[in-house]
Scaffold this motif. Structure first.
Motif, mmCIF file in Angstrom:
data_model
loop_
_atom_site.group_PDB
_atom_site.id
_atom_site.type_symbol
_atom_site.label_atom_id
_atom_site.label_comp_id
_atom_site.label_asym_id
_atom_site.label_seq_id
_atom_site.Cartn_x
_atom_site.Cartn_y
_atom_site.Cartn_z
ATOM 1 N N VAL A 172 27.455 54.103 34.282
ATOM 2 C CA VAL A 172 27.887 55.492 34.157
ATOM 3 C C VAL A 172 28.388 55.765 32.737
ATOM 4 N N PHE A 173 29.169 54.818 32.211
ATOM 5 C CA PHE A 173 29.712 55.020 30.864
ATOM 6 C C PHE A 173 28.619 55.108 29.809
ATOM 7 N N VAL A 174 27.648 54.167 29.846
ATOM 8 C CA VAL A 174 26.651 54.188 28.777
ATOM 9 C C VAL A 174 25.710 55.389 28.914
ATOM 10 N N THR A 175 25.551 55.902 30.138
ATOM 11 C CA THR A 175 24.691 57.079 30.269
ATOM 12 C C THR A 175 25.464 58.375 30.003
ATOM 13 N N SER A 182 36.589 62.203 34.528
ATOM 14 C CA SER A 182 37.760 62.034 35.386
ATOM 15 C C SER A 182 37.483 60.932 36.393
ATOM 16 N N ARG A 183 38.545 60.460 37.018
ATOM 17 C CA ARG A 183 38.367 59.403 38.027
ATOM 18 C C ARG A 183 37.437 59.876 39.143
ATOM 19 N N ASP A 184 37.575 61.130 39.539
ATOM 20 C CA ASP A 184 36.722 61.666 40.602
ATOM 21 C C ASP A 184 35.268 61.689 40.187
ATOM 22 N N GLN A 185 35.056 62.120 38.944
ATOM 23 C CA GLN A 185 33.674 62.135 38.444
ATOM 24 C C GLN A 185 33.093 60.708 38.420
ATOM 25 N N ARG A 193 25.694 53.236 44.920
ATOM 26 C CA ARG A 193 25.414 51.813 44.756
ATOM 27 C C ARG A 193 26.026 51.071 45.930
ATOM 28 N N GLU A 194 26.234 49.797 45.747
ATOM 29 C CA GLU A 194 26.778 48.992 46.835
ATOM 30 C C GLU A 194 28.151 49.522 47.251
ATOM 31 N N ALA A 195 28.520 49.180 48.475
ATOM 32 C CA ALA A 195 29.756 49.680 49.055
ATOM 33 C C ALA A 195 30.971 49.229 48.258
ATOM 34 N N GLN A 196 30.811 48.163 47.476
ATOM 35 C CA GLN A 196 31.957 47.611 46.752
ATOM 36 C C GLN A 196 32.560 48.610 45.770
ATOM 37 N N ALA A 197 31.733 49.512 45.318
ATOM 38 C CA ALA A 197 32.233 50.483 44.361
ATOM 39 C C ALA A 197 33.439 51.215 44.913
ATOM 40 N N PHE A 198 33.508 51.311 46.213
ATOM 41 C CA PHE A 198 34.632 52.034 46.810
ATOM 42 C C PHE A 198 35.862 51.142 46.926
ATOM 43 N N ASP A 199 35.633 49.847 46.899
ATOM 44 C CA ASP A 199 36.721 48.925 47.202
ATOM 45 C C ASP A 199 37.836 48.976 46.171
ATOM 46 N N ARG A 200 37.471 48.945 44.947
ATOM 47 C CA ARG A 200 38.501 48.864 43.918
ATOM 48 C C ARG A 200 38.711 50.234 43.287
ATOM 49 N N SER A 201 39.884 50.451 42.929
ATOM 50 C CA SER A 201 40.122 51.733 42.286
ATOM 51 C C SER A 201 39.484 51.694 40.901
ATOM 52 N N ILE A 202 39.157 52.874 40.415
ATOM 53 C CA ILE A 202 38.526 52.985 39.106
ATOM 54 C C ILE A 202 39.381 52.323 38.022
ATOM 55 N N ASP A 203 40.701 52.442 38.128
ATOM 56 C CA ASP A 203 41.576 51.895 37.089
ATOM 57 C C ASP A 203 41.429 50.376 36.954
ATOM 58 N N ILE A 204 41.384 49.717 38.108
ATOM 59 C CA ILE A 204 41.255 48.256 38.058
ATOM 60 C C ILE A 204 39.913 47.870 37.438
ATOM 61 N N VAL A 226 42.086 58.795 28.459
ATOM 62 C CA VAL A 226 42.312 60.149 27.968
ATOM 63 C C VAL A 226 43.530 60.728 28.684
ATOM 64 N N ARG A 227 44.431 61.251 27.866
ATOM 65 C CA ARG A 227 45.634 61.822 28.472
ATOM 66 C C ARG A 227 45.229 62.968 29.410
ATOM 67 N N GLY A 228 45.899 63.069 30.521
ATOM 68 C CA GLY A 228 45.542 64.123 31.454
ATOM 69 C C GLY A 228 44.566 63.626 32.501
ATOM 70 N N GLY A 229 44.325 62.314 32.494
ATOM 71 C CA GLY A 229 43.515 61.729 33.569
ATOM 72 C C GLY A 229 42.057 61.638 33.233
ATOM 73 N N GLY A 230 41.617 60.440 33.019
ATOM 74 C CA GLY A 230 40.200 60.241 32.784
ATOM 75 C C GLY A 230 39.963 59.190 31.722
ATOM 76 N N TYR A 231 38.683 58.858 31.528
ATOM 77 C CA TYR A 231 38.312 57.831 30.569
ATOM 78 C C TYR A 231 37.160 58.338 29.737
ATOM 79 N N MET A 232 37.064 57.769 28.513
ATOM 80 C CA MET A 232 35.939 58.114 27.677
ATOM 81 C C MET A 232 35.363 56.822 27.090
ATOM 82 N N PHE A 233 34.034 56.739 27.098
ATOM 83 C CA PHE A 233 33.370 55.577 26.518
ATOM 84 C C PHE A 233 33.194 55.835 25.032
ATOM 85 N N ALA A 234 33.930 55.044 24.224
ATOM 86 C CA ALA A 234 34.027 55.355 22.811
ATOM 87 C C ALA A 234 32.821 54.974 21.942
ATOM 88 N N PRO A 235 32.196 53.810 22.146
ATOM 89 C CA PRO A 235 31.176 53.410 21.164
ATOM 90 C C PRO A 235 29.948 54.318 21.171
#
Lengths: 240, 470
Positions: A172-175, A182-185, A193-204, A226-235
């Motif tokens: 998801v990040f590279v695309t 956001s975490r929801d996005q 994908r596999e069910a495991q994606a649901f197992d761990r929280s996005i943060d972990i 990113v402040r305000g909730g979310g992540y950005m793939f920098a490279p």
């Protein structure tokens, strides 16, 4: 009942077609079935589909060739269904323009999740993105990732193994580079994908990815919080 | 005794060649010396006969008064002559057939010349040595070359035996004389020893070269068969060399083809099985999903998952997919970590340094190998701890479990296909006992291996060791 979408299922096994139709109808989809190339072409001419589920093993011309034919005329999303663990089939399938791949025998819920994910991804993408299929190999900060083979190489060409969930998240990040997600996005985009994606929280998952991708101080901060909730793939991400 | 015998073929052949050489040369020497001896004896007897005839004729025709003078004239050393009324050979019984025959011939020849009896005896050197042979030319000071040879011959003659002959004339007088036996020339002389040694060295060198030529194909066969063991699809061996070698090479190539056929048959069977089963299994899954009573279908779905796992393990075991996959450099730490992540009971030791341990191998195969090992440890050992280590040229993945352990005698069994520990024959642990067999097959295909040892704290420790490769 509003339909979630209109699917075309192409498989020479009539019973499987019927069962898939029942299954998807139960989940609110409209389903047409085709058992061979002629029926498939007829369906494609008659109506617009949201997605095609295409079996590789078909009498006459195989699914890979049909996939290429469909792709030549239309941008409709395609999920290929192939034999057990045939990696080459998957790679060829994705090269032929399929959007996703699933091995038979599959978990019906897995197929459902992928169908949803592909339709969602297709709907979210702009017109330009639809024309150009997502590339299969990306490069960023020395790393190379191959989505078809699901393999990641470091700058010194060593295969580094990720868990399924980690790989999905990195995909998801590279695309979606340099975009705040956001975490929801992120959850939405990794689902399917596999069910495991649901197992761990996005943060972990993010912290694990950071650790695995950090080879030295200079490329330390791959994934920016990113402040305000979310992540950005920098490279910067390149497609060869 | 057995330890003294050579173990290798070249040593055996060399031993046989040297033994044969010694036997052949000894036999040659014996035959040669016999030949020389018998030739020398015939010559001696002929000469003795001639001498007897000449002496008898000369002395018999001489008057009794002239005889002593004549005896002096004729007695040239080492020939000694005398005449008396008694024979020097007292016994009338011939010593052997050969001399008896000679006596008869001479008596017949000299009968008309007044000879009535002849006795010939041979005395051995020991007896002769006691008699001093008068040296010729004692007075002469500087012996010439020819004379030196003569005196050497005389001393040689003294060392061999001599014939004693008594001839009785009609008048009752006995002519007695002593004639030396020509000694046998030595078989080994300074002139022919180098010839013998040279021949022996030449033959040994020739055999060493031949042995090398003969045994070189064995080493080549050994390498070739090992290489086939590692890679069935390698090109066949070239059919060159001697006819026997070519025949053996053909046989090896034929065997390789046969084994390859069997393996590909097995792979085809597995592929057909997997292919034909996937359609009904897919149908079953869809049917279960469509069933209304969700509680009951859960168990059915679990059963189906187990069937699928069994199908997958049979396919893995039978198909040599690892051979088709390309090798890559793989970080074993992240691989072990990603697999461990799927098992809550498994803990992965994070090595502080280095962050990566790289080995060259086939990614999918190695992942399957490690997954099977960890899965097995969790099944039988409840909890497991995974450690990746690096030593000279080797990468090791150790999986320590906390189960009941396996008796030392049964460790090898668990690696056999379709073998399972007895207590595992229940639904929970499942499987058909191919996991470890598959894992070991993959490890060995990578020139590595898997070992299993009991831990002192209880449970087992499984170590996958792989060469780092390039």
């Amino acid at each position: 009942m509003t339909t979630s979408g209109h699917l075309l299922v192409v498989d020479d096994d009539r019973e499987i077609c019927d069962l898939i139709r029942h299954f998807f109808e139960r989940h609110g989809y409209r389903v047409s079935v085709a058992h061979d190339e002629a029926q498939m072409q007829a369906h494609l001419r008659r109506s617009n589909f949201d997605l095609v589920v295409l079996d590789v093993m078909l009498p006459g011309r195989n699914g890979l060739e049909l996939c290429r034919d469909i792709r030549a005329k239309s941008q409709v999303p395609i999920i290929m269904v192939t034999a057990v663990g045939e990696t080459t089939d998957r790679i060829v399938g994705l090269e032929m323009g399929a959007d996703d791949y699933l091995a038979k025998p599959f978990e019906p819920r897995e197929l459902l999740a992928r169908v949803r994910a592909v339709i969602r991804r297709f709907a979210a993408a702009g017109e330009a993105e639809r024309q150009t299929r997502p590339a299969q190999t990306y490069k960023f900060s020395g790393w190379t990732i191959d989505l078809a083979q699901r393999r990641l190489w470091s700058d010194d060409n060593v295969v580094v193994t990720l868990t399924t969930a980690e790989f999905d998240l990195l995909t998801v990040f590279v695309t979606h580079p340099r975009r705040t997600l956001s975490r929801d996005q992120l959850l939405d985009l990794t689902q399917g994908r596999e069910a495991q994606a649901f197992d761990r929280s996005i943060d972990i998952l993010v912290s694990r990815l950071r650790r695995k991708l950090t080879q030295s101080a200079e490329n330390a901060n791959f994934i920016v919080t990113v402040r305000g909730g979310g992540y950005m793939f920098a490279p910067a991400v390149e497609t060869p | 005794m057995r330890r003294l015998l050579p173990q290798s073929l070249p040593a055996w052949v060399l031993l046989i060649v040297v033994a044969g050489l010694i036997a052949a040369q000894t036999a040659t020497l014996i035959i040669a010396s016999h030949g020389v001896a018998s030739t020398g004896r015939s010559f001696d007897l002929f000469r003795l006969g001639e001498r007897t005839v000449a002496l008898s004729k000369a002395l018999y025709s001489a008057t009794p008064t002239a005889r002593p003078g004549l005896l002096d004239d004729l007695a040239t050393p080492p020939l000694m002559l005398s005449m008396s009324a008694r024979p020097a050979v007292t016994s009338a019984i011939p010593a052997d057939d050969e001399l008896a025959e000679l006596e008869d011939i001479l008596v017949a020849k000299l009968g008309r010349d007044g000879v009535s009896d002849i006795r010939i005896r041979e005395e051995d050197p020991a007896a002769v040595l006691r008699v001093t042979v008068p040296r010729a030319n004692d007075a002469e000071d500087e012996p010439g070359n020819v004379e030196e040879q003569l005196s050497e011959a005389a001393s040689n003659l003294g060392r061999s035996g001599r014939f004693v002959v008594s001839v009785q004339f009609n008048d009752g007088q006995w002519l007695n004389f002593v004639s030396p036996v020509t000694p046998d020339p030595p078989v080994l002389t300074p002139q022919n020893i180098p010839l013998y040694v040279g021949a022996a060295v030449f033959i040994i060198l020739l055999s060493l070269w031949t042995i090398r030529q003969l045994t070189a194909p064995y080493a080549a066969f050994e390498r070739a068969v090992k290489a086939i063991g590692n890679d069935l699809n390698r090109p066949p061996l070239p059919e060159t060399g001697s006819r026997e070698v070519r025949a053996a090479v053909r046989a090896i190539n034929w065997m390789q083809g046969k084994v390859r056929d069997y393996v590909s048959e097995r792979e085809h069977l597995a592929a057909a099985l997997a292919h034909d089963l996937r359609t009904p299994v897919t149908r079953l899954r869809l049917r279960f999903e469509l069933l209304k009573k969700q509680n009951e279908t859960k168990a059915l779905i679990a059963d189906l998952a187990e069937i699928e796992a069994i199908i997958q393990s049979v396919v893995d075991f039978a198909s040599h997919e690892p051979h088709k996959e390309a090798s890559e450099r793989i970080d074993m730490i992240s691989l072990a970590e990603a697999i461990s992540d799927d098992f809550p009971e498994v803990q992965m030791d994070q090595p502080a340094e280095p962050a990566r341990i790289v080995c060259t191998g086939r990614p999918i195969a190695l992942k399957r190998c490690l997954t099977n090992l960890i899965d097995n440890a969790v099944k039988y050992g409840k909890r497991a701890r995974v450690t990746v280590t690096e030593t000279d040229g080797n990468v090791g993945v150790a999986i320590a479990d906390e189960g009941e352990g396996i008796p030392a005698g049964e460790i090898e069994n668990v690696f056999q296909p379709f073998e399972r520990r007895e207590r595992s024959r229940n639904r929970e642990t499942g499987g058909i006992g191919l996991g470890l067999a598959i894992a070991r097959g993959i490890a060995r295909a990578h020139q590595g291996d898997i070992t299993m040892t009991p831990r002192p704290e209880g449970g087992m420790k499984v170590v996958l060791s792989l060469p780092k490769g390039v």
